[in-house]
Each structure stands twice: as structure tokens, then as C-alpha cells.
Motif scaffolding. Structure first.
Motif: not given
Length: 390
Positions: A38-59
Motif C-alpha cells: 500500500x502507498x501508505x505502507x511504502x510512505x512509512x517505510x521510506x520515511x523511516x529508512x530516510x531518517x536512518x540514512x539508508x535512503x536519499x531523495x533524487x530530483x
């Protein structure tokens, strides 16, 4: 119930990480489509991984004419890393990979005496641990590739015919250096190199792959339908000690006629009348240079290629690989060894050239096995066994 929820969260996070690793950057909406979450699930996971420094945003990217543009995510060039080591008769290696599969750094050190291998590995492990701490990189795990048989616990070396490294001593030493308790794995070197070439090198795109090491010993890593084939006890791929070499050739295991006694590094040097000069690849590069001016050296290499191709024909008749990748010392020899091997392989397979597997040289160099060990160390992240969100 809490354990089940936690396990589901780890699996969902792993699904997001896997698709970013193997399918490339994506917006949150695209990640939802790829993973089925679900989009909401992905949003929660992505937010947590960004906060942990595992993901970053591109353009930003716009998926249509209307609406806000989506922010593409990718794996960060960052802190979570896998550490891989290889210990061999002639050298020790280390590779540190980030989650994207990019080497943060790698090193290979020659070893002068077999008796010094364990000490050389210990010194390299201490150096790597200190450097990771200094650079504030977070190792999620480590694995050590070695030439031999490893028990199903992925820690106990059962048989290392060219080295005295049986038992759990290698895994225990790495654990001590990193302050861990039974986290380090020990894996067969050919299996590790096959995994590395499959994901990052000459094996990409092949579902059924045979990787052949080329050092003092000869081993095989076998990939079937995209997965490593380890056998009932994890011992699959010990082709170096199959009795398919020249009759009477003495092997380091104490027997005669083993394949590695005819095509291993020492067999090459005997065939061309040369001594070792550094690592197996450095030695083979010197052989290739001399072969340019010496008919005797060229003839010796051709003979090794013929014996190599003859054995590959036998092994291929059993495994039917789509692709064969030659690693280690075979790579610097290039067509000097590849051409005679291919000719013998053509003659050996049932359909001649039409049925021959695609024969290629490895792309990852001396560090192939250590790279595969680092990949193995990262597997717990991509399977959801290890939680990066906690």
C-alpha cells in the motif's frame, strides 16, 4: 502478535530495499507498484529508512500532467555496509560494499608463506575494523571466503586442503575484531565469487551459471535458476578434486589426478617454466607478457587451456550451465587460455559448438570472492532478517 507485526515490517522494508537495489530509483508511488505494498505502507517505510540514512531523495519527477511531482528515492551512499574477506594460499583480500553494491574500498595483500595466512588475515581484519570506525561506516555483517568445504552452520570450515584453517577460528577472530557474537559467516570462495559475478559482473543476466576459480586451487560456484546451488551439506562445487586431471599428477590434497593438479596456478607455472611473482593474477599477467615473445610459454598456456576445456566439458555435461565464467589467474591470460578451452569444450559437449555454454572471463578481478562475501554479508538486510529501522 508483536513479533508477527515486527517480522512483517522487516519483510516490507526489505522488499523496498531490494527493488531499489536491483530495479533502480523510484518514487513512492512506483515503489508501491513494484512491491505490491500500500502507498501508505511504502510512505512509512521510506520515511523511516530516510531518517536512518539508508535512503536519499533524487530530483523530482512528474508522473502526469496534474498533481505534485513525485520525489524519487535511491539507496544512500552510506553507513550500512557489508564487509567481505577472502583468505587464500597466496593472498588475503577485503572489500566493503554499500547497499547499492558499490565498493567503498577494497584491498588485496600478498602472503609470503602459507603458515602466515591466518596472521595476515587477522591483521587485515583489525585494519578494516579500525578504518570503518574512523569513517563512521556501520557494518551490518561480515563474511569470509575460503577455499574449502564449509559446514551448514556457515561458520565451521570442514576441509581446507591447501590451508590449515578448519574449525570456527576464522569466524571467531572476525567477530572479536568487530565486537560481535557469532555474526560472521564463513563461505566457500567459489560460491562467493559466483554470487559476485552473477549480481555485479560477467554473470549478470544468466540464470544458470558456472563460475570457476583460478588460484592454486580450483573450485566452482554453481548458480541454478538464479540461486546458488550448495548441495545437501553445502559441499557442491568441489570440482578441483575430481579425478579428471592428468593421471599421476600429484595434488596438494595427497591424491593424484585431481583437476586442479593439472590446471591450477602451480600447474601453469610448471608448464611454462616460471616462478610466482606476486598474487595469482600478477603472476598470470607476467606469464601473458612472456608468452608474447616465447613460443614455449605460449605452448604451455595452450596446454593448460586444453586441459581446462576438457574438464569443463565433463562438468558442463552434468550441470548444463548457460554461462561459464573463468576467474582468478585465468583472466589476465585472456584468449591465450580462453581459445583452447573453448575449442576443447566444443568438442566435448554433445551438440558441439551449438550446445556450448557461453564462456567468458570474470570482470571483478582478484577481489571477486571478497566482493561476494560482502554481498553475502548484506543478504540479511535484503531478506528482512536484519532490521535497519530499529
Amino acid at each position: 502478535m508483536a513479533d508477527a507485526t515486527e517480522s512483517l515490517r522487516r519483510r516490507n522494508a526489505a522488499a523496498v530495499l531490494r527493488t531499489l537495489r536491483y530495479d533502480g530509483p523510484a518514487s513512492r508511488a512506483e515503489l508501491a507498484l513494484r512491491t505490491g505494498l500500500a502507498k501508505a505502507t511504502v510512505g512509512t517505510i521510506a520515511g523511516g529508512l530516510e531518517e536512518a540514512g539508508v535512503l536519499r531523495e533524487l530530483e523530482q519527477v512528474r508522473s502526469g500532467e496534474r498533481g505534485r511531482p513525485g520525489q524519487r528515492l535511491t539507496l544512500a551512499d552510506g553507513r550500512p555496509v557489508g564487509v567481505g574477506f577472502e583468505v587464500n594460499v597466496e593472498y588475503v583480500s577485503a572489500v566493503v560494499l554499500d547497499l547499492a553494491g558499490t565498493p567503498r574500498w577494497q584491498v588485496t595483500r600478498p602472503v609470503a608463506r602459507v603458515a602466515a595466512v591466518a596472521a595476515s588475515l587477522g591483521a587485515l581484519v583489525d585494519e578494516v575494523a579500525a578504518r570503518l570506525a574512523a569513517e563512521q561506516l556501520h557494518p551490518v555483517g561480515a563474511a569470509v571466503a575460503l577455499p574449502g568445504l564449509v559446514d551448514g552452520d556457515d561458520r565451521t570450515a570442514v576441509w581446507t586442503p591447501n590451508l590449515d584453517l578448519t574449525g570456527t577460528g576464522v569466524a571467531d577472530a572476525v567477530d572479536r575484531a568487530f565486537g560481535w557474537d557469532t555474526r560472521t559467516r564463513v563461505v566457500n570462495d567459489a560460491d562467493c565469487a559466483a554470487l559476485a559475478e552473477l549480481r555485479l559482473g560477467a554473470g549478470r543476466g544468466a540464470g544458470d551459471l558456472l563460475y570457476l576459480t583460478g588460484t592454486v586451487g580450483i573450485g566452482a560456484g554453481i548458480v541454478s535458476d538464479g540461486r546458488l546451488l550448495r548441495g545437501a551439506r553445502g559441499f557442491a562445487g568441489e570440482v578441483g578434486h575430481l579425478p579428471i586431471g592428468e593421471a599421476g599428477a600429484p595434488c596438494g590434497c595427497g591424491r593424484t589426478g585431481c583437476w586442479e593438479a593439472s590446471v591450477g596456478l602451480h600447474a601453469l607455472l610448471a608448464a611454462v617454466g616460471m616462478d610466482e611473482s606476486g598474487t595469482p593474477r600478477e603472476t598470470a599477467a607476467e606469464v601473458a607478457r612472456r608468452a608474447a615473445d616465447s613460443e614455449q610459454v605460449r605452448a604451455g598456456v595452450v596446454r593448460i587451456g586444453e586441459l581446462l576445456g576438457r574438464g569443463l566439458g565433463i562438468v558442463s555435461g552434468v550441470l548444463d550451465p548457460e554461462r561459464i565464467v573463468l576467474g582468478g589467474y585465468f583472466v589476465p591470460l585472456g584468449d591465450l587460455v580462453l581459445a583452447p578451452a573453448a575449442a576443447e569444450l566444443d568438442a566435448a559437449v554433445a551438440l558441439g559448438g551449438r550446445g556450448r555454454p557461453d564462456l567468458r572471463l570474470g570482470e571483478l578481478g582478484t577481489e571477486a570472492a571478497a566482493t561476494g562475501a560482502a554481498e553475502r554479508a548484506l543478504d540479511d538486510v535484503f531478506t528482512g532478517t536484519l532490521d535497519l529501522l530499529s
